[in-house]
Scaffold this motif. Structure first.
Motif, PDB file in Angstrom:
ATOM      1  N   ILE A   1      21.817  43.348  -8.475  1.00  0.00           N
ATOM      2  CA  ILE A   1      23.159  43.613  -8.978  1.00  0.00           C
ATOM      3  C   ILE A   1      23.283  45.097  -9.312  1.00  0.00           C
ATOM      4  O   ILE A   1      22.428  45.653 -10.004  1.00  0.00           O
ATOM      5  CB  ILE A   1      23.429  42.751 -10.236  1.00  0.00           C
ATOM      6  N   SER A   2      24.369  45.712  -8.838  1.00  0.00           N
ATOM      7  CA  SER A   2      24.569  47.147  -9.088  1.00  0.00           C
ATOM      8  C   SER A   2      25.195  47.347 -10.458  1.00  0.00           C
ATOM      9  O   SER A   2      26.349  47.767 -10.576  1.00  0.00           O
ATOM     10  CB  SER A   2      25.456  47.759  -7.996  1.00  0.00           C
ATOM     11  N   ALA A   3      24.466  47.002 -11.484  1.00  0.00           N
ATOM     12  CA  ALA A   3      24.937  47.168 -12.858  1.00  0.00           C
ATOM     13  C   ALA A   3      23.705  47.284 -13.748  1.00  0.00           C
ATOM     14  O   ALA A   3      22.604  46.861 -13.356  1.00  0.00           O
ATOM     15  CB  ALA A   3      25.800  45.974 -13.280  1.00  0.00           C
TER      16      ALA A   3
ATOM     17  N   LYS B   1      24.502  45.031 -18.917  1.00  0.00           N
ATOM     18  CA  LYS B   1      25.700  44.336 -18.422  1.00  0.00           C
ATOM     19  C   LYS B   1      25.337  42.976 -17.827  1.00  0.00           C
ATOM     20  O   LYS B   1      26.048  41.985 -18.031  1.00  0.00           O
ATOM     21  CB  LYS B   1      26.428  45.210 -17.391  1.00  0.00           C
ATOM     22  N   VAL B   2      24.240  42.935 -17.097  1.00  0.00           N
ATOM     23  CA  VAL B   2      23.820  41.657 -16.526  1.00  0.00           C
ATOM     24  C   VAL B   2      23.421  40.705 -17.653  1.00  0.00           C
ATOM     25  O   VAL B   2      23.740  39.509 -17.626  1.00  0.00           O
ATOM     26  CB  VAL B   2      22.653  41.855 -15.526  1.00  0.00           C
TER      27      VAL B   2
ATOM     28  N   ALA C   1      26.394  39.152 -19.027  1.00  0.00           N
ATOM     29  CA  ALA C   1      26.987  38.152 -18.126  1.00  0.00           C
ATOM     30  C   ALA C   1      26.270  36.807 -18.188  1.00  0.00           C
ATOM     31  O   ALA C   1      26.867  35.776 -17.906  1.00  0.00           O
ATOM     32  CB  ALA C   1      26.989  38.676 -16.689  1.00  0.00           C
ATOM     33  N   VAL C   2      24.998  36.811 -18.555  1.00  0.00           N
ATOM     34  CA  VAL C   2      24.256  35.540 -18.573  1.00  0.00           C
ATOM     35  C   VAL C   2      24.025  35.010 -19.987  1.00  0.00           C
ATOM     36  O   VAL C   2      23.397  33.963 -20.164  1.00  0.00           O
ATOM     37  CB  VAL C   2      22.891  35.649 -17.831  1.00  0.00           C
TER      38      VAL C   2
ATOM     39  N   LEU D   1      31.743  35.358 -21.009  1.00  0.00           N
ATOM     40  CA  LEU D   1      31.399  35.791 -19.657  1.00  0.00           C
ATOM     41  C   LEU D   1      30.774  34.647 -18.866  1.00  0.00           C
ATOM     42  O   LEU D   1      31.058  34.467 -17.676  1.00  0.00           O
ATOM     43  CB  LEU D   1      30.458  36.998 -19.707  1.00  0.00           C
TER      44      LEU D   1
ATOM     45  N   SER E   1      33.123  32.495 -17.031  1.00  0.00           N
ATOM     46  CA  SER E   1      33.778  32.925 -15.797  1.00  0.00           C
ATOM     47  C   SER E   1      32.914  32.725 -14.559  1.00  0.00           C
ATOM     48  O   SER E   1      33.397  32.879 -13.445  1.00  0.00           O
ATOM     49  CB  SER E   1      34.250  34.383 -15.925  1.00  0.00           C
ATOM     50  N   TRP E   2      31.623  32.364 -14.724  1.00  0.00           N
ATOM     51  CA  TRP E   2      30.841  32.033 -13.516  1.00  0.00           C
ATOM     52  C   TRP E   2      30.262  30.634 -13.556  1.00  0.00           C
ATOM     53  O   TRP E   2      29.748  30.131 -12.547  1.00  0.00           O
ATOM     54  CB  TRP E   2      29.715  33.051 -13.285  1.00  0.00           C
ATOM     55  N   PHE E   3      30.385  29.989 -14.715  1.00  0.00           N
ATOM     56  CA  PHE E   3      29.745  28.686 -14.901  1.00  0.00           C
ATOM     57  C   PHE E   3      30.811  27.761 -15.463  1.00  0.00           C
ATOM     58  O   PHE E   3      31.990  27.914 -15.161  1.00  0.00           O
ATOM     59  CB  PHE E   3      28.593  28.889 -15.898  1.00  0.00           C
TER      60      PHE E   3
ATOM     61  N   PHE F   1      16.760  32.815 -16.630  1.00  0.00           N
ATOM     62  CA  PHE F   1      17.144  34.072 -16.002  1.00  0.00           C
ATOM     63  C   PHE F   1      16.128  35.128 -16.401  1.00  0.00           C
ATOM     64  O   PHE F   1      15.821  35.272 -17.585  1.00  0.00           O
ATOM     65  CB  PHE F   1      18.523  34.526 -16.485  1.00  0.00           C
TER      66      PHE F   1
ATOM     67  N   LEU G   1      18.043  40.196 -10.736  1.00  0.00           N
ATOM     68  CA  LEU G   1      18.209  38.978 -11.530  1.00  0.00           C
ATOM     69  C   LEU G   1      17.595  37.801 -10.775  1.00  0.00           C
ATOM     70  O   LEU G   1      17.930  37.540  -9.627  1.00  0.00           O
ATOM     71  CB  LEU G   1      19.700  38.712 -11.774  1.00  0.00           C
TER      72      LEU G   1
ATOM     73  N   VAL H   1      16.737  33.626 -11.028  1.00  0.00           N
ATOM     74  CA  VAL H   1      16.943  32.369 -11.745  1.00  0.00           C
ATOM     75  C   VAL H   1      15.983  31.336 -11.174  1.00  0.00           C
ATOM     76  O   VAL H   1      15.789  31.260  -9.957  1.00  0.00           O
ATOM     77  CB  VAL H   1      18.411  31.873 -11.656  1.00  0.00           C
TER      78      VAL H   1
END
Lengths: 102, 148
Positions: free
Chosen positions: B19-21, B25-26, B29-30, B35, B38-40, B101, B112, B114
C-alpha cells in the motif's frame, strides 16, 4: 468424522508426504516405503489414519492392496479457503484505497 | 498482490498487499471502527476489546481483539460461520476464526499481510465436506496444484 478429524489426520509431515506421493500415482504400502524414508509398518499405520477420515481408500490390484487419494475431502476444503481468500483480496483492495486517500 | 496461499497443515488463508501509504495510515485503516466500516462490516465497539461487525443483510457478527502491537500487528477473533445458521451474541470460540494483520514499513509504503486461521472449527467447511462426502472426486491435478 468431522473436519477436525481430517485436519488432525493431515497435521503430520509423513502423512502429507504419503498423500503427495499418492497424488502422483496409486501405490501399496510397500511401494510407498520404497520411496519414503519410513518403514512399511509405519506407512501402514499412517494409511490407516488417512483411510479412517476418508482421505484415501484401498483398492485391490491383483494380489496387492493399493491406496488411492480421495480428492473430494481436500477439494471441498480448498474451495472454501479459496472463497475466503477472494474475500480478503477484496477487503485488502479497499484498505489500500482508504489508506492511500487518508 | 500475491497469489493465493493455502497452508495445508493449518488450513489458513493469507494475503499480502503493498500500500502506498505510511504504516500509521494503514494502521488506522485496520484498527479504527469508522475506517474498518468502509472496507468491512459496520464496526461498533461494545467493550474495550469487543464489538460487532454488522451487515444489514447478514446480521451482527461478534469480534474480539486478541492482541495488539501498534503499529505492527493486530489480531481479531470473530464468528462468521454462515452455515451454522446462528450468530452468537458474543464471541463463541467453538466456531470462530482468527485473523491477524501484520504491517511492515517499506520505504514510503507499507506491506500489509493478513492471515486467517481456524477454519477447521467452523461448521461451514464441515457442511461443504458433508455435501461432498457421498461422491468420490478424482481431481488430482487440481488437488496437486492447490496443495503443491
Amino acid at each position: 468424522m468431522t473436519l477436525v478429524d481430517v485436519c488432525a489426520a493431515l497435521g503430520d509431515d509423513t502423512r502429507w508426504s504419503i498423500l503427495a506421493a499418492l497424488g502422483e500415482a496409486d501405490a501399496s504400502a510397500s511401494g510407498l516405503a520404497d520411496t519414503l524414508p519410513v518403514t512399511r509398518q509405519a506407512i501402514a499405520r499412517h494409511l490407516s489414519v488417512l483411510q479412517e477420515v476418508g482421505l484415501v481408500e484401498p483398492i485391490r490390484v491383483g494380489r496387492e492392496v493399493q491406496y488411492r487419494v480421495v480428492g473430494s475431502q481436500l477439494n471441498a476444503t480448498a474451495r472454501r479457503l479459496d472463497e475466503i481468500g477472494a474475500e480478503w483480496d477484496r477487503r485488502l483492495g479497499a484498505i489500500k484505497e482508504i489508506a492511500e486517500s487518508l | 498482490m500475491s497469489a493465493a496461499v493455502v497452508d495445508e497443515a493449518t488450513f489458513s488463508v493469507s494475503r499480502v498487499i503493498r500500500i502506498s501509504a505510511s504504516i500509521e495510515k494503514v494502521w488506522a485503516a485496520v484498527t479504527e471502527p469508522e475506517l474498518i466500516s468502509s472496507w468491512f462490516g459496520r464496526a461498533e465497539l461494545t467493550g474495550e476489546r469487543t464489538g460487532t461487525l454488522t451487515w444489514d443483510d447478514h446480521g451482527s457478527f461478534p469480534f474480539r481483539i486478541e492482541a495488539v502491537d501498534a503499529p505492527r500487528s493486530i489480531t481479531y477473533r470473530w464468528n462468521n460461520d454462515a452455515a451454522s445458521g446462528a450468530i452468537p451474541p458474543s464471541i463463541d470460540e467453538v466456531n470462530s476464526t482468527v485473523f491477524t494483520f501484520t504491517l511492515e514499513a517499506d520505504g514510503d509504503a507499507t506491506v500489509l499481510t493478513v492471515v486467517e486461521t481456524g477454519f477447521e472449527n467452523t461448521t461451514d467447511a464441515l457442511v461443504n465436506l458433508e455435501d461432498h462426502r457421498g461422491g468420490w472426486d478424482f481431481e488430482l491435478d487440481e488437488l496437486a496444484a492447490l496443495f503443491a
